[in-house]
Motif scaffolding. Structure first.
Motif, PDB file in Angstrom:
ATOM      1  N   ASN A 141       0.964  11.469  -6.628  1.00  0.00           N
ATOM      2  CA  ASN A 141       0.557  12.490  -5.661  1.00  0.00           C
ATOM      3  C   ASN A 141      -0.405  11.943  -4.619  1.00  0.00           C
ATOM      4  O   ASN A 141      -0.929  12.697  -3.795  1.00  0.00           O
ATOM      5  CB  ASN A 141      -0.066  13.686  -6.386  1.00  0.00           C
ATOM      6  CG  ASN A 141       1.008  14.536  -7.051  1.00  0.00           C
ATOM      7  OD1 ASN A 141       2.167  14.484  -6.647  1.00  0.00           O
ATOM      8  ND2 ASN A 141       0.634  15.294  -8.060  1.00  0.00           N
ATOM      9  N   TYR A 142      -0.659  10.621  -4.663  1.00  0.00           N
ATOM     10  CA  TYR A 142      -1.470   9.995  -3.609  1.00  0.00           C
ATOM     11  C   TYR A 142      -0.530   9.493  -2.503  1.00  0.00           C
ATOM     12  O   TYR A 142       0.598   9.085  -2.785  1.00  0.00           O
ATOM     13  CB  TYR A 142      -2.277   8.822  -4.184  1.00  0.00           C
ATOM     14  CG  TYR A 142      -3.417   9.278  -5.080  1.00  0.00           C
ATOM     15  CD1 TYR A 142      -4.689   9.485  -4.561  1.00  0.00           C
ATOM     16  CD2 TYR A 142      -3.209   9.517  -6.437  1.00  0.00           C
ATOM     17  CE1 TYR A 142      -5.729   9.915  -5.371  1.00  0.00           C
ATOM     18  CE2 TYR A 142      -4.249   9.946  -7.265  1.00  0.00           C
ATOM     19  CZ  TYR A 142      -5.507  10.140  -6.726  1.00  0.00           C
ATOM     20  OH  TYR A 142      -6.528  10.571  -7.526  1.00  0.00           O
ATOM     21  N   PRO A 143      -0.995   9.520  -1.253  1.00  0.00           N
ATOM     22  CA  PRO A 143      -0.112   9.112  -0.143  1.00  0.00           C
ATOM     23  C   PRO A 143      -0.036   7.592   0.040  1.00  0.00           C
ATOM     24  O   PRO A 143      -0.954   6.877  -0.355  1.00  0.00           O
ATOM     25  CB  PRO A 143      -0.794   9.744   1.081  1.00  0.00           C
ATOM     26  CG  PRO A 143      -2.251   9.813   0.719  1.00  0.00           C
ATOM     27  CD  PRO A 143      -2.317   9.987  -0.778  1.00  0.00           C
ATOM     28  N   THR A 144       1.075   7.115   0.614  1.00  0.00           N
ATOM     29  CA  THR A 144       1.206   5.691   0.968  1.00  0.00           C
ATOM     30  C   THR A 144       1.016   5.577   2.480  1.00  0.00           C
ATOM     31  O   THR A 144       1.925   5.865   3.249  1.00  0.00           O
ATOM     32  CB  THR A 144       2.592   5.163   0.569  1.00  0.00           C
ATOM     33  OG1 THR A 144       3.587   6.152   0.876  1.00  0.00           O
ATOM     34  CG2 THR A 144       2.676   4.831  -0.896  1.00  0.00           C
ATOM     35  N   LEU A 145      -0.165   5.159   2.888  1.00  0.00           N
ATOM     36  CA  LEU A 145      -0.538   5.219   4.309  1.00  0.00           C
ATOM     37  C   LEU A 145      -0.108   3.998   5.101  1.00  0.00           C
ATOM     38  O   LEU A 145       0.183   4.106   6.294  1.00  0.00           O
ATOM     39  CB  LEU A 145      -2.061   5.384   4.428  1.00  0.00           C
ATOM     40  CG  LEU A 145      -2.659   6.607   3.728  1.00  0.00           C
ATOM     41  CD1 LEU A 145      -4.170   6.652   3.953  1.00  0.00           C
ATOM     42  CD2 LEU A 145      -2.024   7.899   4.230  1.00  0.00           C
ATOM     43  N   LYS A 154      -5.462  -8.736   6.211  1.00  0.00           N
ATOM     44  CA  LYS A 154      -6.305  -8.797   5.014  1.00  0.00           C
ATOM     45  C   LYS A 154      -7.103  -7.500   4.863  1.00  0.00           C
ATOM     46  O   LYS A 154      -7.277  -6.985   3.744  1.00  0.00           O
ATOM     47  CB  LYS A 154      -7.248 -10.003   5.080  1.00  0.00           C
ATOM     48  CG  LYS A 154      -7.993 -10.177   3.782  1.00  0.00           C
ATOM     49  CD  LYS A 154      -8.566 -11.543   3.592  1.00  0.00           C
ATOM     50  CE  LYS A 154      -9.240 -11.601   2.233  1.00  0.00           C
ATOM     51  NZ  LYS A 154      -9.982 -12.805   2.020  1.00  0.00           N
ATOM     52  N   ALA A 155      -7.564  -6.955   5.980  1.00  0.00           N
ATOM     53  CA  ALA A 155      -8.315  -5.688   5.935  1.00  0.00           C
ATOM     54  C   ALA A 155      -7.420  -4.556   5.419  1.00  0.00           C
ATOM     55  O   ALA A 155      -7.867  -3.675   4.685  1.00  0.00           O
ATOM     56  CB  ALA A 155      -8.864  -5.353   7.320  1.00  0.00           C
ATOM     57  N   MET A 156      -6.143  -4.610   5.776  1.00  0.00           N
ATOM     58  CA  MET A 156      -5.191  -3.604   5.289  1.00  0.00           C
ATOM     59  C   MET A 156      -5.042  -3.696   3.767  1.00  0.00           C
ATOM     60  O   MET A 156      -5.003  -2.683   3.061  1.00  0.00           O
ATOM     61  CB  MET A 156      -3.815  -3.889   5.905  1.00  0.00           C
ATOM     62  CG  MET A 156      -3.310  -2.837   6.840  1.00  0.00           C
ATOM     63  SD  MET A 156      -1.857  -3.446   7.746  1.00  0.00           S
ATOM     64  CE  MET A 156      -0.594  -3.415   6.527  1.00  0.00           C
ATOM     65  N   ALA A 157      -4.973  -4.943   3.275  1.00  0.00           N
ATOM     66  CA  ALA A 157      -4.850  -5.155   1.826  1.00  0.00           C
ATOM     67  C   ALA A 157      -6.109  -4.651   1.114  1.00  0.00           C
ATOM     68  O   ALA A 157      -6.032  -3.981   0.073  1.00  0.00           O
ATOM     69  CB  ALA A 157      -4.624  -6.643   1.530  1.00  0.00           C
ATOM     70  N   GLN A 158      -7.276  -4.933   1.708  1.00  0.00           N
ATOM     71  CA  GLN A 158      -8.543  -4.484   1.102  1.00  0.00           C
ATOM     72  C   GLN A 158      -8.612  -2.959   1.071  1.00  0.00           C
ATOM     73  O   GLN A 158      -8.997  -2.363   0.060  1.00  0.00           O
ATOM     74  CB  GLN A 158      -9.734  -5.064   1.890  1.00  0.00           C
ATOM     75  CG  GLN A 158     -11.091  -4.660   1.325  1.00  0.00           C
ATOM     76  CD  GLN A 158     -11.333  -5.218  -0.073  1.00  0.00           C
ATOM     77  OE1 GLN A 158     -11.307  -6.427  -0.279  1.00  0.00           O
ATOM     78  NE2 GLN A 158     -11.538  -4.340  -1.050  1.00  0.00           N
ATOM     79  N   ASP A 159      -8.187  -2.342   2.147  1.00  0.00           N
ATOM     80  CA  ASP A 159      -8.207  -0.881   2.223  1.00  0.00           C
ATOM     81  C   ASP A 159      -7.289  -0.266   1.158  1.00  0.00           C
ATOM     82  O   ASP A 159      -7.633   0.735   0.515  1.00  0.00           O
ATOM     83  CB  ASP A 159      -7.771  -0.460   3.642  1.00  0.00           C
ATOM     84  CG  ASP A 159      -7.556   1.039   3.741  1.00  0.00           C
ATOM     85  OD1 ASP A 159      -8.514   1.789   3.523  1.00  0.00           O
ATOM     86  OD2 ASP A 159      -6.406   1.464   4.017  1.00  0.00           O
ATOM     87  N   ALA A 160      -6.130  -0.904   0.962  1.00  0.00           N
ATOM     88  CA  ALA A 160      -5.200  -0.372  -0.053  1.00  0.00           C
ATOM     89  C   ALA A 160      -5.816  -0.511  -1.453  1.00  0.00           C
ATOM     90  O   ALA A 160      -5.754   0.426  -2.259  1.00  0.00           O
ATOM     91  CB  ALA A 160      -3.864  -1.109   0.030  1.00  0.00           C
TER      92      ALA A 160
END
Ligand SMILES: [Fe+2]
Ligand SMILES: [Fe+2]
Length: 351
Positions: free
Chosen positions: A150-154, A218-224
């Motif tokens: 139920n969590y979104p994939t942004l 890399k920032a995207m990976a960290q955010d995920a």
């Protein structure tokens, strides 16, 4: 005799009587049940328990306590629903995968999850329920599935994080299920686990590629990682101190490790992988205890877990809407398959 028994089990009042089960962990969020004392009361029950203690597999036609049957129906069907609903957050990214190779891998992974759902519905059917009834329960919003979906994939990095962390957590939970006392479930899990390990690797490889890419990637990976870490720890269910009735599932060898035990195994395996990626975990209290060799973590927000399990997840309504739509759009396929089967039977009978 077996037919009468199966007919009785198909009676809706029998099937959906209030379960004894508590809401807990992982892909099956209601796997514990109460009243362990009643379990070995009769001679059949004692024989049944002796077989379990001897690591014999229980098969569908064998005698089993009703509570064992109900626990398994609930656990296996919730697991099946989770596989099917679990196709949605990632299916959302198939058309947006960044390359043909990524698209092919993601497509295969999402198809695997559909296959897992089907093996598991088939395993549940051996206990005297029908797949149609289980699917109806899901579509009516009465059945549970893992709240992680139920969590979104942004962003695309979420596809990496899901493979690495969600499938990684699923493997940790499902490897012991390959030794579950109920034969059809255990055998289904052996194949499922082989495929899960491919899922975990493809997710980690996405993360590795992003972490070796630009600063933005890399920032995207960290955010995920920041968004998926805590919900993944919640997948293992409430702390052992808060789940008082896991004894029966352990005694029946449906469950082999406690929630906290599995969560710790997952953290110990995953933290070094995250550090290898050059990422940090969103937990300031995370530290390696040099004496125990285990990674200790900060407090988990169980309020959030309870809210999401109760249907408060960001995508809960979307997920069910998408399943209902898919079910409606597939009506003609089911009707055509049933008509074809009826025609073949009629032809066979006429011959
Ligand atoms: Fe799966
Ligand atoms: Fe998977």
């Amino acid at each position: 005799m077996l037919h009468q028994e199966l007919a009785r089990r198909r009676d809706p009042m029998w099937r959906w009587e209030r379960p004894l089960l508590r809401e807990i962990s992982m892909y099956a969020q209601g796997l514990n049940q109460s009243d362990p004392a009643a379990v070995t009361a009769s001679p059949e029950a004692a024989r049944f328990q002796a077989r379990i203690d001897a690591e014999d597999k229980i098969e569908p036609n064998d005698w089993m306590p009703e509570a064992y049957r109900r626990t398994l129906i609930r656990q296996i069907s919730q697991h099946a629903h989770s596989e099917i609903i679990g196709m949605l957050p990632e299916g959302n990214w198939i058309t947006r995968a960044p390359s043909l190779r990524r698209k092919a891998a993601l497509l295969a992974k999402v198809q695997d999850e559909g296959g897992h759902g089907l093996y598991l519905y088939a395993a549940a059917e051996t206990l005297g329920v029908t797949r149609e009834d289980l699917v109806d329960q899901l579509l009516a919003g009465k059945a549970k599935y893992s709240s992680i979906f139920n969590y979104p994939t942004l962003t695309w990095a979420d596809i990496g994080a899901i493979g690495w962390l969600v499938d990684g957590a699923a493997i940790m939970n499902q490897i012991p299920l390959c030794r579950c006392s109920f034969g059809p479930y255990a055998r289904a899990m052996i194949r499922v686990c082989k495929e899960e390990s491919f899922h975990q690797r493809q997710g980690y490889e996405i993360m590795l590629t992003l972490c070796r890419g630009t600063a933005e990637q890399k920032a995207m990976a960290q955010d995920a990682l920041d968004r998926w870490w805590w919900p993944c720890l919640m997948m293992f269910g409430p702390p052992d101190a808060a789940s008082q009735h896991s004894d029966t599932s352990m005694m029946w060898k449906i469950k082999r490790f406690t929630n906290d035990g599995l969560r710790q195994k997952f953290i110990d395996a995953t933290v070094p992988q995250g550090h290898y990626l050059g990422l940090s975990f969103p937990d300031p209290a995370l530290r390696l205890n040099p004496e125990s060799g285990h990674w200790e973590h900060g407090p988990i927000d169980w309020e959030e877990f309870r809210r999401v399990v109760a249907g408060g997840g960001f995508c809960a309504a979307d997920r069910l809407d998408a399943r209902r739509r898919a079910h409606d759009e597939g009506t003609w396929v089911r009707e055509a398959a049933a008509a074809f089967a009826a025609k073949r039977t009629a032809r066979k009978e006429a011959a």
